[in-house]
Structures are given as C-alpha cells and as structure tokens.
Design a protein around this motif. Structure first.
Motif, PDB file in Angstrom:
ATOM      1  N   UNK A   2      21.435   5.883  -4.690  1.00  0.00           N
ATOM      2  CA  UNK A   2      20.548   6.929  -4.182  1.00  0.00           C
ATOM      3  C   UNK A   2      19.702   6.383  -3.035  1.00  0.00           C
ATOM      4  N   UNK A   3      19.484   7.176  -1.984  1.00  0.00           N
ATOM      5  CA  UNK A   3      18.602   6.707  -0.906  1.00  0.00           C
ATOM      6  C   UNK A   3      17.165   6.561  -1.402  1.00  0.00           C
ATOM      7  N   UNK A   4      16.467   5.635  -0.787  1.00  0.00           N
ATOM      8  CA  UNK A   4      15.047   5.444  -1.084  1.00  0.00           C
ATOM      9  C   UNK A   4      14.274   6.604  -0.474  1.00  0.00           C
ATOM     10  N   UNK A   5      13.298   7.120  -1.224  1.00  0.00           N
ATOM     11  CA  UNK A   5      12.509   8.267  -0.765  1.00  0.00           C
ATOM     12  C   UNK A   5      11.053   7.836  -0.568  1.00  0.00           C
ATOM     13  N   UNK A   6      10.533   8.053   0.626  1.00  0.00           N
ATOM     14  CA  UNK A   6       9.178   7.604   0.938  1.00  0.00           C
ATOM     15  C   UNK A   6       8.463   8.620   1.815  1.00  0.00           C
ATOM     16  N   UNK A   7       7.186   8.833   1.520  1.00  0.00           N
ATOM     17  CA  UNK A   7       6.304   9.650   2.347  1.00  0.00           C
ATOM     18  C   UNK A   7       5.353   8.704   3.073  1.00  0.00           C
ATOM     19  N   UNK A   8       5.202   8.920   4.383  1.00  0.00           N
ATOM     20  CA  UNK A   8       4.395   8.053   5.240  1.00  0.00           C
ATOM     21  C   UNK A   8       3.193   8.841   5.759  1.00  0.00           C
ATOM     22  N   UNK A   9       1.991   8.404   5.416  1.00  0.00           N
ATOM     23  CA  UNK A   9       0.764   9.063   5.865  1.00  0.00           C
ATOM     24  C   UNK A   9       0.165   8.288   7.040  1.00  0.00           C
ATOM     25  N   UNK A  10      -0.163   8.962   8.144  1.00  0.00           N
ATOM     26  CA  UNK A  10      -0.716   8.282   9.316  1.00  0.00           C
ATOM     27  C   UNK A  10      -2.226   8.087   9.183  1.00  0.00           C
ATOM     28  N   UNK A  11      -2.789   7.437  10.204  1.00  0.00           N
ATOM     29  CA  UNK A  11      -4.233   7.326  10.297  1.00  0.00           C
ATOM     30  C   UNK A  11      -4.836   8.559  10.941  1.00  0.00           C
ATOM     31  N   UNK A  12      -6.095   8.433  11.320  1.00  0.00           N
ATOM     32  CA  UNK A  12      -6.837   9.587  11.818  1.00  0.00           C
ATOM     33  C   UNK A  12      -6.657   9.829  13.310  1.00  0.00           C
ATOM     34  N   UNK A  73       5.024   5.771  -1.597  1.00  0.00           N
ATOM     35  CA  UNK A  73       3.986   6.288  -0.695  1.00  0.00           C
ATOM     36  C   UNK A  73       3.475   5.157   0.184  1.00  0.00           C
ATOM     37  N   UNK A  74       3.436   5.428   1.500  1.00  0.00           N
ATOM     38  CA  UNK A  74       2.934   4.480   2.498  1.00  0.00           C
ATOM     39  C   UNK A  74       1.760   5.139   3.205  1.00  0.00           C
ATOM     40  N   UNK A  75       0.650   4.420   3.365  1.00  0.00           N
ATOM     41  CA  UNK A  75      -0.495   4.996   4.055  1.00  0.00           C
ATOM     42  C   UNK A  75      -1.170   3.994   4.957  1.00  0.00           C
ATOM     43  N   UNK A  76      -1.440   4.419   6.184  1.00  0.00           N
ATOM     44  CA  UNK A  76      -2.130   3.588   7.177  1.00  0.00           C
ATOM     45  C   UNK A  76      -3.533   4.132   7.410  1.00  0.00           C
ATOM     46  N   UNK A  77      -4.543   3.253   7.429  1.00  0.00           N
ATOM     47  CA  UNK A  77      -5.914   3.591   7.796  1.00  0.00           C
ATOM     48  C   UNK A  77      -6.450   4.744   6.932  1.00  0.00           C
ATOM     49  N   UNK A  78      -6.818   5.877   7.541  1.00  0.00           N
ATOM     50  CA  UNK A  78      -7.271   7.009   6.740  1.00  0.00           C
ATOM     51  C   UNK A  78      -6.205   7.481   5.772  1.00  0.00           C
ATOM     52  N   UNK A  79      -4.941   7.438   6.214  1.00  0.00           N
ATOM     53  CA  UNK A  79      -3.848   7.774   5.319  1.00  0.00           C
ATOM     54  C   UNK A  79      -3.723   6.782   4.176  1.00  0.00           C
ATOM     55  N   UNK A  80      -4.125   5.537   4.400  1.00  0.00           N
ATOM     56  CA  UNK A  80      -4.142   4.550   3.328  1.00  0.00           C
ATOM     57  C   UNK A  80      -5.197   4.870   2.282  1.00  0.00           C
ATOM     58  N   UNK A  81      -6.371   5.342   2.738  1.00  0.00           N
ATOM     59  CA  UNK A  81      -7.393   5.781   1.789  1.00  0.00           C
ATOM     60  C   UNK A  81      -6.891   6.958   0.968  1.00  0.00           C
ATOM     61  N   UNK A  95       6.588   5.471  -7.331  1.00  0.00           N
ATOM     62  CA  UNK A  95       7.361   4.279  -7.647  1.00  0.00           C
ATOM     63  C   UNK A  95       6.682   3.027  -7.105  1.00  0.00           C
ATOM     64  N   UNK A  96       5.975   3.181  -5.995  1.00  0.00           N
ATOM     65  CA  UNK A  96       5.231   2.061  -5.420  1.00  0.00           C
ATOM     66  C   UNK A  96       4.211   2.602  -4.434  1.00  0.00           C
ATOM     67  N   UNK A  97       3.341   1.698  -3.989  1.00  0.00           N
ATOM     68  CA  UNK A  97       2.308   2.026  -3.013  1.00  0.00           C
ATOM     69  C   UNK A  97       2.335   0.962  -1.925  1.00  0.00           C
ATOM     70  N   UNK A  98       2.287   1.384  -0.662  1.00  0.00           N
ATOM     71  CA  UNK A  98       2.190   0.455   0.460  1.00  0.00           C
ATOM     72  C   UNK A  98       0.976   0.836   1.298  1.00  0.00           C
ATOM     73  N   UNK A  99       0.098  -0.110   1.523  1.00  0.00           N
ATOM     74  CA  UNK A  99      -1.158   0.122   2.231  1.00  0.00           C
ATOM     75  C   UNK A  99      -1.149  -0.669   3.532  1.00  0.00           C
ATOM     76  N   UNK A 100      -1.265   0.038   4.638  1.00  0.00           N
ATOM     77  CA  UNK A 100      -1.315  -0.584   5.956  1.00  0.00           C
ATOM     78  C   UNK A 100      -2.761  -0.497   6.443  1.00  0.00           C
ATOM     79  N   UNK A 101      -3.562  -1.483   6.050  1.00  0.00           N
ATOM     80  CA  UNK A 101      -4.988  -1.510   6.368  1.00  0.00           C
ATOM     81  C   UNK A 101      -5.671  -0.182   6.052  1.00  0.00           C
ATOM     82  N   UNK A 102      -5.818   0.158   4.779  1.00  0.00           N
ATOM     83  CA  UNK A 102      -6.513   1.402   4.440  1.00  0.00           C
ATOM     84  C   UNK A 102      -7.946   1.374   4.943  1.00  0.00           C
TER      85      UNK A 102
END
Length: 267
Positions: A2-12, A73-81, A95-102
C-alpha cells in the motif's frame, strides 16, 4: 504494498503547494503526500474564532474525505503547532508525526532563555505590516544569519493575508490549551527536523523539550546549513524525503523503533 499516506501542513507564510512541491516530488510515486492549505487562509480574513482546533478539524475533514482512517502527519512552523494539537486530540488517527520546526509546543517547562525569547514576540504586535514580517523573521534565526532583502517587485496576492494570519497564530499561542497528558501518551514515532542556523533559544529548545518530556520514539535530524526560512522541505527535499521514508517505515513496522538524535550531522 500500500502507498504511504501523508498530510503536509505548511507554515503561516507560503501556501501549501508552493511550500511542499519539491518535497512531494522527492518522495516519489509510492507516497500519497497531500499538501493541505491552512484553514486560516480559506477566506480573505482569518475565520472568526479561529484556533489551532480549526486546523485540527480541517485535517480530519481532509483525511475523512480521502477515506484515510490512519495516516502520517507532517507540519512545518505554524502547521507544526497544529500537528501537535492534532496528535493530542486524535492520536488514534496518526501512524506517525513529523515536526519541521513547529512554531509552538505548549506552555510548560520553558527555560529562562526560551521565556525571554518568546517575550520578544510581544513587541511585534504594535508594528505596521511592512515592519512586522521582517521583524518576525529576524526573531527565528541566529543573530548572524543574513536574511534576503525584501523584494522590490509587487508581492503575490496571497501575501496580503499573511500578516493577519501570523498574528492569529501568535494570539492563539497565548491561550491555546495543548493537553500535556494526552500528548505525552502519544507513543508512535516522532521525527523532528532542525535547522542549524535557526534560533537556538527557540527551535533548539523546542526539540530538546519535546525529546525530554514526551515521545519515547523520537528522532532528531539536524540540517546544519538550513534555517527557518530556507527549510529542508524546500532546500534539501531529497535528504528530508529520505529521512521521512525511514521514519514512516519505522511507524509501519518495518524496523524496530528507536530514540535517537543525529547530532553528528550538526558539525
């Protein structure tokens, strides 16, 4: 497989598609990576009563519309918060959390240096828009980092909404209740990408605090030449994609979890 499924949240600042196109391309066809625009920018002005919970509900709607019961779920900056808020409220969906400088991670266990640094954000509130964004950016990088000058060409239309959006995040960080006990119960893998040129009293502190207080399966990866405004998902997407694929493989049971920090890559 199965393909990996991820949602990417940007910063502000950058819209989701602009922010994440290099990373989506680097991740390749076996990853269903969905850059999701912030709910904050669906209209010309921030929605009345907007909080991080507004973003949490938006992620739920996105996942449900795709039929994803669980996802990364991946989130950068405001999206990381917002990603941290989602992990506290709906850990069963991740399944996991990835934080890009929340941009923020709760009100507890602040060091003196972090408390002093965050107090400088209060001074931004009285600034006009043309001074607000440069001052906002300066606070998030090491003092010796040279930020690019403001462009003389007219900004893109979406930029007009960004100062109000950034202010909405900063205001919500004062009042939002990030449930410490629920966040501490999140046991799935957590990945943190840290720029070596980002301000250490802010993002270095956040990485240290999250590793120390929470997240038994925590991996820190340092990108020595990056800072908050030339982040790895834009400037080193291949390396970040490789790290995320390892992280997601761990979450999906393809290797044993571990608690580690890639400190050697900071030198």
């Amino acid at each position: 497989m199965e393909p990996i499924r991820a949602i990417l949240l940007p910063g502000a600042v950058l819209p989701a598609d602009l922010a994440y196109t290099p990373l989506v391309e680097a991740l390749g066809h076996n990853v269903q990576a969905v850059p999701k625009e912030l709910e904050l920018y669906k209209d010309e002005e921030p929605p009345a009563g907007w909080t991080l919970d507004t973003e949490v509900e938006g992620v739920l709607r996105e996942a449900d519309a795709r039929g994803w019961q669980t996802f990364h779920l991946v989130g950068y900056s405001g999206g990381g918060a917002a990603a941290l808020a989602f992990a506290a409220k709906h850990p069963e969906r991740l399944q996991s959390l990835a934080l890009l400088e929340p941009a923020w991670a709760g009100h507890w266990d602040w060091s003196h240096a972090y408390t002093e640094h965050r107090s400088e954000y209060q001074e931004l509130e009285a600034l006009p828009p043309e001074q607000f964004m440069p001052a906002f950016m300066r606070l998030q990088v090491r003092p010796d980092v040279v930020l690019p000058p403001q462009e003389q060409t007219p900004p893109p239309p979406w930029m007009a909404r960004r100062p109000a959006g950034v202010r909405a995040f900063l205001q919500d960080f004062k009042n939002y209740h990030l449930d410490r006990s629920r966040l501490a119960a999140f046991s799935n893998p957590v990945f943190f990408a840290l720029g070596g040129l980002s301000h250490p009293d802010e993002y270095g502190e956040l990485a240290s605090r999250l590793a120390r207080v929470f997240f038994p399966d925590f991996h820190l990866e340092v990108f020595p030449r990056r800072h908050h405004f030339d982040p790895p998902h834009r400037m080193e997407p291949e390396r970040l994609a490789e790290g995320l694929r390892r992280h997601w493989a761990s979450a999906e049971g393809q290797r044993e979890p571990q608690h580690e920090a890639t400190e050697s890559q900071a030198h």
